[in-house]
Write a protein that holds these residues in place. Sequence first.
Motif, PDB file in Angstrom:
ATOM      1  N   ARG A 188       1.560  -1.058  -4.664  1.00 21.46           N
ATOM      2  CA  ARG A 188       0.054  -0.910  -4.540  1.00 21.46           C
ATOM      3  C   ARG A 188      -0.783  -1.674  -4.171  1.00 21.46           C
ATOM      4  NH1 ARG A 188      -0.047  -0.146 -10.937  1.00 21.46           N
ATOM      5  NH2 ARG A 188       0.806  -2.332 -10.924  1.00 21.46           N
ATOM      6  N   HIS A 195       6.903   3.912   5.507  1.00 19.60           N
ATOM      7  CA  HIS A 195       5.864   3.336   4.290  1.00 19.60           C
ATOM      8  C   HIS A 195       4.444   3.395   4.961  1.00 19.60           C
ATOM      9  CE1 HIS A 195       8.843   0.686   2.679  1.00 19.60           C
ATOM     10  NE2 HIS A 195       8.530   1.372   1.164  1.00 19.60           N
ATOM     11  N   ARG A 248       1.586   4.698   4.004  1.00 19.59           N
ATOM     12  CA  ARG A 248      -0.003   5.210   2.283  1.00 19.59           C
ATOM     13  C   ARG A 248       0.166   4.040   2.921  1.00 19.59           C
ATOM     14  NH1 ARG A 248       1.421   7.476  -2.741  1.00 19.59           N
ATOM     15  NH2 ARG A 248      -0.990   7.020  -2.891  1.00 19.59           N
ATOM     16  N   ASN A 249       0.872   2.642   2.985  1.00 21.10           N
ATOM     17  CA  ASN A 249       0.212   1.534   2.763  1.00 21.10           C
ATOM     18  C   ASN A 249      -0.618   0.608   4.210  1.00 21.10           C
ATOM     19  OD1 ASN A 249       2.631   1.653   1.179  1.00 21.10           O
ATOM     20  ND2 ASN A 249       1.438  -0.334   0.464  1.00 21.10           N
ATOM     21  N   ASP A 268      -4.796   0.904  -7.571  1.00 17.06           N
ATOM     22  CA  ASP A 268      -3.366   1.353  -6.236  1.00 17.06           C
ATOM     23  C   ASP A 268      -4.703   1.092  -4.402  1.00 17.06           C
ATOM     24  OD1 ASP A 268      -1.463   2.159  -4.726  1.00 17.06           O
ATOM     25  OD2 ASP A 268      -1.271   3.877  -6.702  1.00 17.06           O
ATOM     26  N   ARG A 308      -3.834   2.622  -2.225  1.00 18.15           N
ATOM     27  CA  ARG A 308      -3.064   3.329  -1.239  1.00 18.15           C
ATOM     28  C   ARG A 308      -4.062   4.827  -1.497  1.00 18.15           C
ATOM     29  NH1 ARG A 308       3.316   3.201  -3.388  1.00 18.15           N
ATOM     30  NH2 ARG A 308       1.851   3.269  -5.499  1.00 18.15           N
ATOM     31  N   GLU A 309      -5.022   4.379  -2.149  1.00 20.23           N
ATOM     32  CA  GLU A 309      -5.425   5.438  -2.358  1.00 20.23           C
ATOM     33  C   GLU A 309      -6.527   5.762  -1.448  1.00 20.23           C
ATOM     34  OE1 GLU A 309      -6.755   6.032  -6.274  1.00 20.23           O
ATOM     35  OE2 GLU A 309      -4.467   6.796  -6.800  1.00 20.23           O
ATOM     36  N   GLU A 334      -5.336   6.159   1.963  1.00 22.53           N
ATOM     37  CA  GLU A 334      -5.283   7.436   2.611  1.00 22.53           C
ATOM     38  C   GLU A 334      -7.014   8.198   2.572  1.00 22.53           C
ATOM     39  OE1 GLU A 334      -1.365   8.582   0.413  1.00 22.53           O
ATOM     40  OE2 GLU A 334      -2.960   8.644  -0.530  1.00 22.53           O
ATOM     41  N   TYR A 335      -7.694   8.069   2.045  1.00 17.43           N
ATOM     42  CA  TYR A 335      -8.302   8.884   2.941  1.00 17.43           C
ATOM     43  C   TYR A 335      -9.783   8.446   4.222  1.00 17.43           C
ATOM     44  CZ  TYR A 335     -13.952   9.238   2.686  1.00 17.43           C
ATOM     45  OH  TYR A 335     -15.036   9.552   2.868  1.00 17.43           O
ATOM     46  N   GLN A 363      -7.768   6.849   6.106  1.00 20.75           N
ATOM     47  CA  GLN A 363      -6.310   7.498   8.146  1.00 20.75           C
ATOM     48  C   GLN A 363      -7.026   8.445   8.264  1.00 20.75           C
ATOM     49  OE1 GLN A 363      -2.005   7.902   5.701  1.00 20.75           O
ATOM     50  NE2 GLN A 363      -2.329   5.183   6.083  1.00 20.75           N
ATOM     51  N   GLN A 364      -7.882   9.374   7.967  1.00 16.77           N
ATOM     52  CA  GLN A 364      -8.127  10.473   8.102  1.00 16.77           C
ATOM     53  C   GLN A 364      -9.056  10.338   9.463  1.00 16.77           C
ATOM     54  OE1 GLN A 364     -10.709  13.085   5.734  1.00 16.77           O
ATOM     55  NE2 GLN A 364     -11.965  11.345   4.568  1.00 16.77           N
TER      56      GLN A 364
END
Length: 386
Positions: free
Chosen positions: A279, A294, A296-297, A330, A332-333, A336-337, A339-340
Amino acid sequence: MVAMANVSRRCVRISSIIIPGLRPSHSRKCCAYSCKKFNGTTFSLTRRYSSLSAPHSPSAKNIEDSIDVKKISNPLVPPVSPGDEDHEEQKRRDSSWKAMKYSFIAFGATFGILGSYMVYELGKPKRDENGNTVEDEFSQMPLIQQFFSRMLKEVNYYKRMIREPSREKLLPDPVPYPYIQPPYTLVLELTDVLVHPDWTYKTGWRFKKRPGVDQFLEQVAPPLFEVVVFTAEPGMTVFPILDALDPNGYIMYRLVRDATHFVDGHHVKDLDCLNRDLRKVIVIDWNGESLKFHPRNMLRLPRWKGNDDDQTLVALGTFLRTIAAEKVEDVREVLEYYQQYPNPVEAFREKQRKLLDQLEAKEKQLKDQPPTANWWTPVFLKPRSS
């Protein structure tokens, strides 16, 4: 005149015998020009006779036919029959097959000797410092089976050593209080993130430092982040580069190729072996294949090509410091946002610019708004009545 005609006919016969393949017109020409030395009248008559039978200019086909006739009729070259040609071709094939057969035999013998030596070296039992044989799980088997079983065990060991990370914990355990352990772990790729490799005939391999890398490392240095360089390059290449790139020691740990997981032809960074809370782990890389376990990281940046006008690390340092200042639980949240977007750093910079514009507009609105009267006034500030 009759006598000269007879001489001409005799020349035709003689030339035809001496030079086979020539037509009579050619022989007559030859005879006419040879008679020119003796009598001019005879020359004129034979010239008229030869001109009547002179052939046209030969074509390419006639030239090829004449060449073939000369080759065939050459008495110095012995005639070659089709059977002799087949015999020569068969001899060449036999010699080629014989050379190939000897090559295979030599290769097989070499492979057999090397294979036997490998089986012996990898399959022989271990010995202690006194030279005594060490018993293992294969000692009760037949001799040949012992050697092959030990060899397979050693081969599997080396295979795991190549494919899997060299150790289960790539980083040491977090230090306890009162020592300072940074709350976040920042994992950086070296190639095309911090430096760019360049090769020329004149200089060989050289590594170009990315603009702003010194300021970036200073921004993300401890105590905010635990900086780790994790790359698939070999250590003999990485360590001298990092020594020159980070003289202040902001990079706490260096992980190279032996710490990666080799899967489907790619060196993958397995964060489960990192010995950190995922996290709180942020990976900066441009290659999605290197973090397939992984995703998400990962904060995926565009690959740096070595251009001098790049300002990505400046905005990246601001982005990471914002995450640390907000104390995100965290990461990763957040990752992830972003990464778009094709370029997450540019997207963050654009959002930051819009936020600053909104704050400036709000401050300007508050300044332009006239002050309102206060309906409540303290008693001691009210004017006294006369």
